[in-house]
Design an enzyme around this catalytic site. Structure first.
Site, mmCIF file in Angstrom:
data_model
loop_
_atom_site.group_PDB
_atom_site.id
_atom_site.type_symbol
_atom_site.label_atom_id
_atom_site.label_comp_id
_atom_site.label_asym_id
_atom_site.label_seq_id
_atom_site.Cartn_x
_atom_site.Cartn_y
_atom_site.Cartn_z
ATOM 1 C CE LYS A 106 12.446 -69.849 -10.099
ATOM 2 N NZ LYS A 106 11.102 -70.283 -10.268
ATOM 3 C CE LYS A 148 5.523 -64.373 -9.531
ATOM 4 N NZ LYS A 148 5.048 -65.675 -9.066
ATOM 5 C CE LYS A 151 10.031 -70.421 -4.524
ATOM 6 N NZ LYS A 151 8.698 -70.103 -4.963
HETATM 7 N N1 AQP Z 1 12.708 -67.856 -14.578
HETATM 8 C C1 AQP Z 1 11.728 -68.589 -15.083
HETATM 9 N N2 AQP Z 1 11.841 -69.143 -16.309
HETATM 10 C C2 AQP Z 1 10.834 -69.873 -16.836
HETATM 11 N N3 AQP Z 1 9.670 -70.094 -16.199
HETATM 12 C C3 AQP Z 1 9.521 -69.562 -14.984
HETATM 13 N N4 AQP Z 1 8.499 -69.580 -14.094
HETATM 14 C C4 AQP Z 1 8.846 -68.870 -12.993
HETATM 15 N N5 AQP Z 1 10.079 -68.370 -13.138
HETATM 16 C C5 AQP Z 1 10.529 -68.772 -14.352
HETATM 17 C C6 AQP Z 1 7.254 -70.265 -14.336
HETATM 18 O O1 AQP Z 1 6.201 -69.350 -14.092
HETATM 19 C C7 AQP Z 1 5.069 -70.075 -13.617
HETATM 20 C C8 AQP Z 1 4.504 -69.379 -12.428
HETATM 21 O O2 AQP Z 1 5.454 -69.383 -11.394
HETATM 22 P P1 AQP Z 1 4.977 -69.053 -9.926
HETATM 23 O O3 AQP Z 1 4.681 -67.656 -9.777
HETATM 24 O O4 AQP Z 1 3.875 -69.942 -9.553
HETATM 25 O O5 AQP Z 1 6.155 -69.455 -8.983
HETATM 26 P P2 AQP Z 1 7.667 -69.460 -9.081
HETATM 27 O O6 AQP Z 1 8.144 -70.517 -10.014
HETATM 28 O O7 AQP Z 1 8.132 -69.617 -7.690
HETATM 29 O O8 AQP Z 1 7.996 -68.026 -9.667
HETATM 30 P P3 AQP Z 1 9.156 -67.085 -9.263
HETATM 31 O O9 AQP Z 1 9.090 -65.895 -10.093
HETATM 32 O O10 AQP Z 1 10.467 -67.798 -9.265
HETATM 33 O O11 AQP Z 1 8.806 -66.655 -7.813
HETATM 34 P P4 AQP Z 1 9.617 -66.803 -6.508
HETATM 35 O O12 AQP Z 1 10.671 -65.767 -6.552
HETATM 36 O O13 AQP Z 1 8.616 -66.557 -5.446
HETATM 37 O O14 AQP Z 1 10.198 -68.177 -6.490
HETATM 38 C C9 AQP Z 1 5.523 -71.498 -13.322
HETATM 39 O O15 AQP Z 1 5.085 -72.357 -14.358
HETATM 40 C C10 AQP Z 1 7.014 -71.404 -13.345
HETATM 41 O O16 AQP Z 1 7.597 -72.594 -13.816
#
Ligand code: AQP
Length: 333
Positions: free
Chosen positions: A198, A201, A114
């Site tokens: 992965k 968002k 990140k």
């Molecule tokens: N691609 C994914 N596959 C499986 N699980 C996922 N999670 C996120 N992306 C995937 C799971 O969703 C939960 C909430 O995630 P979060 O919003 O707290 O943060 P994150 O993991 O940072 O989500 P994003 O979508 O990837 O956001 P950004 O782009 O900001 O990094 C967690 O349990 C996570 O494991």
């Protein structure tokens, strides 16, 4: 064994299929087992580790709450609240930050990903994100934490932090190292454009993900454009290590239809890709559109969503305040 479940989702908008299949769908299953006590948190303190617009943040907190409810979480069965409403999370993070080691945090791959190339410009909050996550979990003596595969390393760190606190303050078993609950197969849903990244968002391309609020036509279009390769659909014995995009789409189909990947491979083996994509699209429309519609309906009633969060925060605060007071006494305050 009765499980105490804690997990969270950041209110950063664009909740997607990865968040749903990797986390929220499991939250619902765990909630529906009467033996479990479940706490689900909209982790707004975590979200400000990268810059947020304050008006959009407020909207996203409600939208994440709406996504929880629309996916099947029930505020009568689970505690649903937002993190910033319970001050113990931040207090706990400070105390735990003082037992955590720089070396441990420096190894966290999510920070490296990140923060990107320019680590000097990343916020200190982003660096200590896993310490706040440890505080979230340990304040409730959670035994199990359902997360996507990307959070596994943070959970291991949480266990180390708990053990170090107990050791440093000679308080054996005070903080309870939790177990991760990670799906055995397809715990990481990948981008529709790149099977090695992965689904996320923050990916600048909206076509890399299926958002829970996408309309039907958009889902059709996204799956049509999802990256595949020139080879035919794999047969059941084919190894797909070098075909990550195909493997990802087969995985999404398998989880959504609750069937083993080998059955999916057998169903579509050697057939035309467009036939598989059509059926995947149908499945997505069937499972995701109703959730998206419910999210949009719920968002019309802000008062209702705020009430859920307020009531949840009261319940969470009772539990967390007790633990943080004990923690402060142990530390010597
Ligand atoms: N691609 C994914 N596959 C499986 N699980 C996922 N999670 C996120 N992306 C995937 C799971 O969703 C939960 C909430 O995630 P979060 O919003 O707290 O943060 P994150 O993991 O940072 O989500 P994003 O979508 O990837 O956001 P950004 O782009 O900001 O990094 C967690 O349990 C996570 O494991």
């Amino acid at each position: 064994m009765n499980k105490k479940i804690f997990s969270g989702v950041q209110p950063t908008g664009n909740l997607h299929l990865g968040n749903y299949l990797g986390a929220i769908k499991n939250f619902v299953q765990l909630q529906n087992d009467k033996k479990n006590n479940c706490i689900y948190c909209v982790v707004d303190l975590h979200s400000i580790t990268v810059k947020q617009d304050s008006k959009t943040l407020k909207k996203n907190i409600r939208e994440t709450t709406a996504a929880f409810i629309a996916s099947g979480l029930d505020s009568e069965k689970s505690i649903i609240f937002n993190q910033s409403a319970v001050p113990a999370h931040s207090e706990g993070a400070w105390i735990l930050g003082c037992v955590s080691r720089m070396g441990w945090l420096s190894r966290m791959t999510q920070f490296k990903e990140k923060a990107g190339k320019d680590k000097e410009k990343a916020s200190v909050g982003l660096y200590i994100y896993p310490v706040l996550m440890a505080s979230d979990i340990l304040l409730y003596d959670a035994t199990h934490v359902p997360v996507g595969d990307d959070q596994k390393q943070h959970l291991e760190l949480c266990r180390d932090i708990a053990q170090k606190f107990n050791h440093d303050f000679m308080s054996p078993n005070f903080l309870k190292p939790p177990e991760p609950l990670i799906q055995k197969e397809f715990a990481r849903i990948m981008s529709l454009k790149d099977g090695n990244s992965k689904m996320s968002k923050s990916d600048p391309s909206d076509f890399s993900r299926i958002n829970l609020t996408d309309e039907k036509d958009l889902i059709i279009n996204k799956i049509k454009k999802a990256k595949t390769d020139a080879m035919p659909m794999p047969e059941s014995t084919d190894n797909l290590d070098d075909r990550p995009e195909v493997l990802n789409l087969l995985g999404i189909y398998s989880i959504l239809s609750n069937q083993n990947i080998n059955k999916t491979k057998a169903d579509f083996g050697g057939k035309n890709f467009s036939l598989f994509k059509d059926q995947l699209t149908e499945l997505l429309i069937d499972k995701i559109i109703p959730i998206g519609k419910k999210i949009k309906d719920l968002l019309k009633d802000e008062k209702y969503l705020d009430e859920i969060l307020n009531k949840g925060a009261e319940k969470a605060d009772k539990l967390a305040s007790k633990k943080i007071e004990e923690m402060k006494t142990i530390v010597g305050f």
